[in-house]
Design an enzyme around this catalytic site. Structure first.
Site, PDB file in Angstrom:
ATOM      1  N   LYS A 104     -51.832   6.758 -52.798  1.00 33.05           N
ATOM      2  CA  LYS A 104     -52.320   6.898 -52.258  1.00 33.05           C
ATOM      3  C   LYS A 104     -53.513   7.970 -52.372  1.00 33.05           C
ATOM      4  CE  LYS A 104     -52.569   4.737 -47.714  1.00 33.05           C
ATOM      5  NZ  LYS A 104     -52.083   3.298 -47.541  1.00 33.05           N
ATOM      6  N   GLY A 216     -56.447  -2.682 -32.014  1.00 35.47           N
ATOM      7  CA  GLY A 216     -57.300  -2.828 -33.467  1.00 35.47           C
ATOM      8  C   GLY A 216     -58.081  -4.121 -33.398  1.00 35.47           C
ATOM      9  N   GLY A 218     -60.188  -4.522 -36.672  1.00 39.13           N
ATOM     10  CA  GLY A 218     -60.638  -4.820 -38.091  1.00 39.13           C
ATOM     11  C   GLY A 218     -59.955  -5.829 -38.552  1.00 39.13           C
ATOM     12  N   ASN A 219     -60.172  -5.484 -40.569  1.00 41.80           N
ATOM     13  CA  ASN A 219     -59.438  -6.506 -40.710  1.00 41.80           C
ATOM     14  C   ASN A 219     -57.935  -6.927 -40.567  1.00 41.80           C
ATOM     15  OD1 ASN A 219     -60.197  -7.925 -43.337  1.00 41.80           O
ATOM     16  ND2 ASN A 219     -58.610  -6.647 -44.355  1.00 41.80           N
ATOM     17  N   GLY A 221     -55.638  -6.128 -37.668  1.00 40.19           N
ATOM     18  CA  GLY A 221     -55.980  -7.043 -36.145  1.00 40.19           C
ATOM     19  C   GLY A 221     -56.599  -8.478 -36.787  1.00 40.19           C
ATOM     20  N   TYR A 222     -58.195  -8.389 -36.745  1.00 34.24           N
ATOM     21  CA  TYR A 222     -58.885  -9.884 -36.643  1.00 34.24           C
ATOM     22  C   TYR A 222     -58.012 -11.568 -37.032  1.00 34.24           C
ATOM     23  CZ  TYR A 222     -62.262 -13.298 -37.699  1.00 34.24           C
ATOM     24  OH  TYR A 222     -62.617 -14.947 -38.283  1.00 34.24           O
TER      25      TYR A 222
HETATM   26  N1  GLU Z   1     -54.148   0.067 -48.165  1.00 33.26           N
HETATM   27  C1  GLU Z   1     -53.060  -0.965 -47.620  1.00 33.26           C
HETATM   28  C2  GLU Z   1     -51.308  -0.755 -47.513  1.00 33.26           C
HETATM   29  O1  GLU Z   1     -51.409   0.239 -47.266  1.00 33.26           O
HETATM   30  C3  GLU Z   1     -53.481  -2.199 -49.419  1.00 33.26           C
HETATM   31  C4  GLU Z   1     -52.515  -1.144 -50.514  1.00 33.26           C
HETATM   32  C5  GLU Z   1     -52.815  -1.866 -51.858  1.00 33.26           C
HETATM   33  O2  GLU Z   1     -53.195  -3.216 -51.730  1.00 33.26           O
HETATM   34  O3  GLU Z   1     -52.130  -1.301 -52.824  1.00 33.26           O
HETATM   35  O4  GLU Z   1     -50.455  -1.892 -47.536  1.00 33.26           O
END
Ligand code: GLU
Length: 416
Positions: A104, A216, A218-219, A221-222
């Protein structure tokens, strides 16, 4: 209760480790990331001044494959949060059994106050700073909170410039025109919808007219709202950071989106009652989907949750001391590492397509996503059945993930 995400991630890991009787040394091994990088991200702002931001990339555990996980741009990003989120990615990839470890990244900034040019310079400078850590075989970033396909395109371009040729497999969640996958944009919401549908089936709730509440818009929730309403569910409330809206007869999801695009919020949408984010969480419904940020279901409000199923669209929406209460209140809890894993599953498909230079149609993407989500849901059910009431849904899901990570660790052995 402390709401520090790293402490929460440790508590969740310890609970599953205890259930599995995991060796203490292995537990220590899994509590710390393989490596974390902190970087300085200085950029020229539009007014000519120089501003220095701080960015991070954490690589938690690479035993099952390259590190994988998003990059978030948010004022509250800290190193501890990024480490915790990278741990959750390790478990998430293991739950759905895709060949990745957890990673991350994040930059502490407020993208809502930055121009597109500033965001582009920030993204390019951050990418160049984490270059030693990333590659399509080593660590593959993706979108997360407040990052999007355009930002992924800049990451791909910056990395490619340094390599001297185009490397689409360096990042997922890219625009389709640059080697992104069809269906990636809706995948996290679709995964939430699929697991919620399976949970409903399991406890004998008909999806038709089932009341769904989503925090939420956003992407995640929508698309969860859109897909569930296409399947006949009634979306009775949604919200964003400014507040929520409620309508007992159900909302027309696309009209709510239109309103949000026009006014900046779902609040004020015609024919709805305004409610707070706190009130929204306590509404009586069949399915509750927290799809905003961390720590919204806590010891204080868990007892007031009035949903039969909770599907965690966000990462870490429930604190550990709320977990048990929530488990007792609800019939089925779909923890984040299962419910929102559709995003990383389609990221995996995107990476596979990029490496093969062969692209799938959306139907294939959605079919394969469906297959993996249903299979993973059933595998979690099986572990939960084995462990019984003593294990919360989260602990059961964590146990499945942990088993897979430990298996890989043991097969590889400890070097030297
Ligand atoms: N950020 C998203 C998650 O928390 C996607 C991570 C990804 O696709 O590598 O799962």
């Amino acid at each position: 209760m402390n709401e520090d995400p790293l402490q929460i991630a440790h508590l969740q890991l310890e609970e599953a480790a205890e259930m599995m009787d995991l060796d203490d040394g292995l537990l220590d091994y899994l509590k710390t990331p393989d490596r974390v990088m902190q970087v300085k991200v200085p950029i020229r702002m539009d007014d000519g001044s120089i501003k220095v931001f701080t960015g991070y990339r954490s690589q938690h555990c690479g035993v099952r494959g390259p590190y994988k996980g998003g990059i978030r741009y948010h004022p509250d990003v800290t190193m501890e949060e990024v480490i915790a989120l990278s741990m959750w990615m390790t478990w998430k990839c293991a739950v759905v059994d895709i060949p990745y470890g957890g990673g991350k990244g994040g930059v502490a900034c407020n993208p809502k106050e930055m121009s597109s040019g500033e965001l582009e310079r920030l993204t390019r400078r951050y990418t160049s700073a984490i270059l030693p850590l990333i590659s399509p075989d080593r660590d593959i970033p993706a979108p997360d909170v407040y990052t999007n396909p355009q930002i992924m395109a800049w990451i791909m371009d910056t990395y490619s410039i340094f390599q001297g040729y185009s490397v689409p497999g360096i990042v997922t969640g890219k625009p389709v025109e640059l080697g992104g996958s069809k269906g990636r944009i809706s995948s996290t919401g679709r995964g939430v919808a699929i697991t919620a549908r399976e949970a409903a089936k399991k406890i004998g709730v008909r999806l038709n007219n089932a009341r769904v509440v989503i925090q939420g818009f956003g992407n995640v929730g929508y698309y969860a709202a859109k897909i569930l309403s296409e399947w006949g569910a009634k979306i009775i409330a949604v919200s964003d950071s400014r507040g929520g809206i409620y309508r007992a007869e159900g909302l027309t999801v696309d009209k709510v989106l239109e309103h949000k695009v026009k006014t900046g919020s779902v609040v004020g949408f015609n024919g709805t009652k305004e409610i707070s984010n706190e009130e929204l969480l306590e509404l009586e419904c069949e399915v509750l989907i927290p799809a905003a940020l961390e720590n919204v279901i806590t010891k204080k409000n868990a007892d007031n949750i009035n949903a039969r199923i909770v599907a965690e669209g966000a990462n870490g929406p429930t604190t550990p001391d709320a977990d048990r209460i929530l488990d007792d209140k609800c019939e089925l809890v779909l923890p984040d590492i299962l419910a929102n894993s559709g995003g990383v599953v389609v990221s995996y498909f995107e990476w596979v397509q990029d490496l093969n230079r062969y692209f799938w149609d959306e139907e294939r993407v959605n079919q394969e996503l469906e297959r993996i989500m249903v299979k993973s849901f059933n595998e979690v059910l099986e572990v939960k059945r084995e462990l019984g009431k003593e294990a919360t849904w989260r602990a059961a899901t964590m146990t499945l993930a942990l088993k897979r990570v430990v298996e890989a660790f043991e097969l590889r052995g400890l070097w030297p």
